[in-house]
Design a protein around this motif. Sequence first.
Motif: not given
Length: 328
Positions: A222-237
């Motif tokens: 994403t050019k500008c990941e505004t919320s980062g939710t998917s990144i945070l989900n992935a980092m959990q795992y």
Amino acid sequence: HIFNAGTTPVAKLLRSKNIEYAHLNKTSLIFTMHNLIGLKNNVLKDTNEAIKLSDFITATSNSFATELLSDTQRISKIGLSESLIQKKGSFLGILSGSDQELFNPETDNDIAQTYSKNYFSIGKRKCKEDLQDIAELEKNPQLPLFGFVGRLNEEKGIEILIDALPQISHLNMQFVILGKGPFEQELIKTTERYKNVKVLTRFDYNFSKKIYAASDFFICTTKCETSGTSILNAMQYGAVPIAHYKGAVVDIVSRVENEDCNGFIFTEYDEVSLLEAINKAIKYYKSREKWPKLVKQTMSFYLNPLDSAKKYENCYEKANKSMKIFCN
């Protein structure tokens, strides 16, 4: 509290002189901006009006809010410059969080084997083998596996991913893309000749967790990941993020040069920079000393949901106070 462009007509109803809504005229109003995609014509007009009518404006990360206010050329081009700058004193970025009960590798029944940040090697290997079976990839847990979860559209940067795929296919790695959208047929056609890249054109939250758990790396284009939710989900795992350094990514990802590193970034938004980050990640993956530490630090990133809740509570209090002064 209204969220994103699709809800903006509600602001006009709350502030209208329509007798049906007259009892709501004194209601405090907060508008949360999630992204700027698709803001044109009536949607842009309604968004501008919602900004002007709201008592408080929030954005889904502090960095996104800062970028909106500092990049006057961008918001002028879109048509939000005047309304946003006028609300500068009532505008705040609040980082969105991940549902840490739903996305929890220690208790998740949707993944092949549960694991924790202290004991993740066996669990992640089992999850990788499970996804390799599902995606019909070579069953080799030693290969680094990259994952992507999201809508397959322009907003998610699929175009630079497609441009990078020919080079990615020649790397000693595997890549699983999960999602649906306008680019799915182009992605399938592009990847059908590559044995190490698979596109799964379906989406549900339960299956996305299989991608997070199996992946060594999580790619966000994403050019500008505004919320980062998917990144945070992935980092959990324990899926180490590779992302463009804009928006919420600035608040979440600490590049590998830092002592408390938890991911890889690319600052230029093109396939060349993305490939450089991927190659750097693969080299890091081969380090027996550095890699386990990086995964643990990635899984250790903690965003207390109460912190965000308290910030919103403060916004509500300020909005109510503003409305009382206005009404008096």
